[in-house]
Design a protein around this motif. Structure first.
Motif: not given
Ligand code: BGC
Length: 734
Positions: A122-129
């Motif tokens: 979810l942290a990865l998704a939250a980066s939008f990167d």
């Protein structure tokens, strides 16, 4: 230090395998398909069948459930899965490990060495990167390879359809475009290390309640526009060598025996060339091969080894054609060649935990979401008295449970939980605290401040500590695990009451959430700051401290809607609870393709925090939106850092109306690091499928002719500018 691996590995591979003249499949100049054909021609039927099923490689250990001995399956390193190779022909064994957040060690076996715990996806998704996703895949794949594994059971992309879902933290949120795009890059990173990635759990394994026997009901068009689109994009972006079919049923056929999902959609419409492996204990019959299943994994969990003797017998009786067996074998071998399993076999080599820990920290720093800031953050280093309360912040940061559980290289704290569930993951009874204490990292950044820690067990004691302080940082936690959903969106163990009491004693209170899902915040108006740190990974304490003190600007944006409470959900009551082995069903037709923010928009509901939301210590302006349809639809605009600090903007582009009818779909995004005062011009190309409807009868995507409104936004609920463009009708093959 990162060692270069290619040359050593290639030498090892070539010495271990037959020479090229009698083994043309060892010639890397040939295509993976040609190599697979050449090799398959040498296999007898028994050898073919042997490649189609594999063990749970910890079966022996798991059965004993104690002891320090390595697993007793000959040849297996010991982890989630093992399919023996055929050494005489140079076919390597498949050594399979979970997981999605780094090389996992769910049983904490004594002989197992460490790995870097990556933050929740979810942290990865939250980066939008997407670039961060690629780098994260590189780290996970590289660690797997150095541990001797050539298959990483990673690449999960099930959508968040229910914010109580036990495995949402392993996945990438509620939007198919965001999740599929990032997952593709994650997979590409893993496979660049010559490790097979496994896109999972195909499909609609969107919650854990009764996961072995819950029937996901959804109409075809909605399926293609939501969860299946995420899988389709991940396949296009990452070309995963394998796909894992799920436990649950989809429209009344088990996912691993689902002819429509596996044959019609995956293999026919998407032309997927890789192999479908089952989830562990998800095979119900040898005939699942006819429905498109290529390999039975973790056979110890099935009622029998269906893809052993029963499959061979079914070929003899003509029930299953020989051509199907040959295709199954071909798919496995060509994907092993394509990923480099023959040419670059794993070599056990040391892992650079320091470098990988910093990569995990960077991921968390990009993915932490600042949700509320009433002029309290960033903290100043000369704050005289800081109280830190709760969440084991004196010890480390929380991680999620289940097969993705990573046990870090340095000893972690293991907390007992009350959970003892069924099946494979049922024995994960402990929550693991990764040993990077936020308290210590905060002390390092503010050496002159006085700190006091209170564990947060008693509201009155916590309030007493809060009264003493100038600023209070509460760490609130909610553990989630595979094979169990949570019953509601509250924080457990009386934490809400503790936060209320602290906020009453000292309004200069910030809450840092370590959760694998959205939570309710009954205290939201009483605290001055809130951040969502998810499960922060192995260097999480440093990442959180850096953001609290403004060493790093917060730039994460929510990959899932935070509802006010369960009554706003499509299914206020979770289906499949207390099913006791019965088949239950979950009616996803209620929301169809309107998952997450689209459901909220369609129903006119206002969430606690919208999808895409995230604050920064600087400010951004989005302007000059121009839409053009020269070579496909593009949107260009300016993004400016209008504040005083460096930071990264996350402009989002939504389709907001088609021919006057309101809709809401994320169709583009970017992550732009900007210095104060800097402006960048951004151009996004829109995938036409995101503008289209899926026509189930015609089996294609159809863009209706007419006017399309697209909005530049800083979240699904904060639109800055809208433009319109007229588009011709178009049809796109699936
Ligand atoms: C999980 C999979 C995992 C497998 C092997 C299953 O219970 O659903 O995600 O890869 O176990 O550990």
């Amino acid at each position: 230090m990162r060692l270069t691996t290619g040359a050593v590995a290639l030498a090892l591979a070539l010495t271990a395998a037959p020479a090229c003249a009698d083994a043309p499949w060892m010639n890397p100049a040939l295509s993976p398909d040609a190599r697979a054909d050449a090799l398959e021609a040498k296999l007898d039927e028994a050898q073919k069948i042997s490649l189609l099923h594999g063990r749970f490689a910890l079966a022996a250990y798991y059965g004993a459930f104690a002891g320090d001995a390595p697993p007793s399956i000959p040849g297996a390193i010991g982890s989630s899965g093992y399919v023996p190779g055929i050494p005489a022909l140079g076919i390597p064994a498949l050594q399979e490990t979970d997981g999605g957040l780094g090389v996992s060690d769910a049983m904490d076996e004594a002989w197992n060495t460490g790995a870097t715990p990556l933050p929740a996806n979810l942290a990865l998704a939250a980066s939008f990167d997407p670039a961060l996703a690629r780098a994260t895949g590189d780290v996970a794949g590289q660690e797997a390879w150095r541990r001797g594994f050539n298959v990483l059971l990673a690449g999960g992309v099930n959508l968040t359809r229910d914010p109580r879902g036990g495995r949402n933290f392993e996945y990438l949120g509620e939007d198919p475009y965001l999740a599929g795009t990032l997952d593709g890059q994650l997979i590409a990173g893993i496979q660049a290390q010559h490790v097979v990635a496994t896109l999972k759990h195909f499909a609609f394994n969107d919650k854990e309640s009764n996961r072995y026997a819950d029937d996901a009901l959804i109409d075809e068009a909605s399926a293609r526009e939501s969860d299946l689109l995420a899988f389709e994009l991940a396949i296009e972006g990452g070309a995963p060598a394998s796909v894992m079919c799920a436990y649950n049923l989809v429209n009344s056929a088990y996912a691993c025996g689902n002819d429509h999902l596996l044959n019609d959609v995956l293999k026919h419409d998407w032309r997927y060339p890789g192999w479908v492996m089952s989830d562990w204990g998800a095979v119900h019959s040898a005939k699942d091969a006819l429905a498109g299943l290529d390999q039975e994994s973790g056979e110890d969990y099935d009622a029998q080894v269906f893809f052993g003797t029963p499959l061979a017998d079914a070929v003899k009786t003509g029930e299953i054609p020989q051509a199907r067996i040959d295709d199954m074998v071909h798919r496995i071998l060509r994907s092993m060649f394509a990923t480099g399993l023959f040419d670059h076999p794993p070599v056990k080599t040391p892992i650079d935990y320091q470098a990988d820990g910093l990569a995990a920290q960077h991921e968390e720093e990009e993915g932490l979401v600042l949700m509320k800031n009433d002029n309290i953050l960033p903290l100043t280093k000369d704050t005289p008295r800081i109280a830190v309360i709760g969440g084991y912040a004196n010890v480390g940061v929380l991680s999620g449970g289940g097969s993705s559980q990573v046990i870090p290289d340095v000893p972690a704290q293991l907390l007992p939980t009350v959970f003892m569930g069924e099946g494979l993951a049922g024995n994960h009874t402990r929550a693991v605290i990764d040993p990077d204490a936020p308290l210590a990292a905060m002390r390092d950044l503010a050496p002159n401040a006085q700190f006091r820690f209170d564990p947060g067990n008693y509201p009155s004691a916590a309030a007493q500590t809060a009264k003493w302080a100038d600023v209070v940082v509460i760490f609130a936690r909610k553990w989630q695990t595979e094979s169990q959903d949570v019953p509601d969106l509250t924080l457990p163990d009386g934490q809400d009451a503790m936060i209320e009491a602290v906020a009453k004693a000292n309004p200069h209170t910030i809450v840092v959430l370590e959760t694998g899902n959205p939570v309710q915040m009954p205290w939201l108006n009483d605290v001055a700051g809130v951040m969502e740190a998810w499960y922060p990974g192995g260097n999480g304490g440093h990442a959180i401290a850096n953001i609290l003190f403004g060493v790093v600007d917060p730039s994460g944006h929510l990959p899932m809607t935070f509802p006010r409470d369960e009554t706003q959900l499509p299914r206020p009551i979770l289906s499949g609870q207390d099913a006791a082995g019965q088949v239950t069903s979950t009616d996803y037709n209620i929301e169809g393709a309107d998952v997450g923010y689209r459901w909220f928009a369609a129903r006119g509901l206002s969430p606690l925090f919208p999808f895409g939301f995230g604050l920064s210590y600087t400010s951004f302006g989005f302007s000059h939106l121009v839409l053009s349809d020269q070579h496909g639809l593009t949107a260009s605009f300016d993004v400016a850092n209008t504040g005083k600090l460096p930071g990264a903007a996350v402009p989002q582009l939504y389709l907001t109306a088609r021919n006057g009818a309101h809709t809401l779909r994320l169709v583009g995004f970017s992550r732009i690091p900007l210095a104060p005062g800097e402006t960048q011009h951004v151009t996004l190309t829109i995938d036409p499928r995101l503008l289209a409807d899926f026509d189930a009868k015609a089996d294609d995507w159809q863009v209706a002719a007419g006017s399309y409104s697209l909005s530049l936004a800083s979240s699904a609920a904060d639109i800055d500018e809208t433009g319109s463009i007229s588009l011709p009708a178009a049809r796109i093959a699936p």
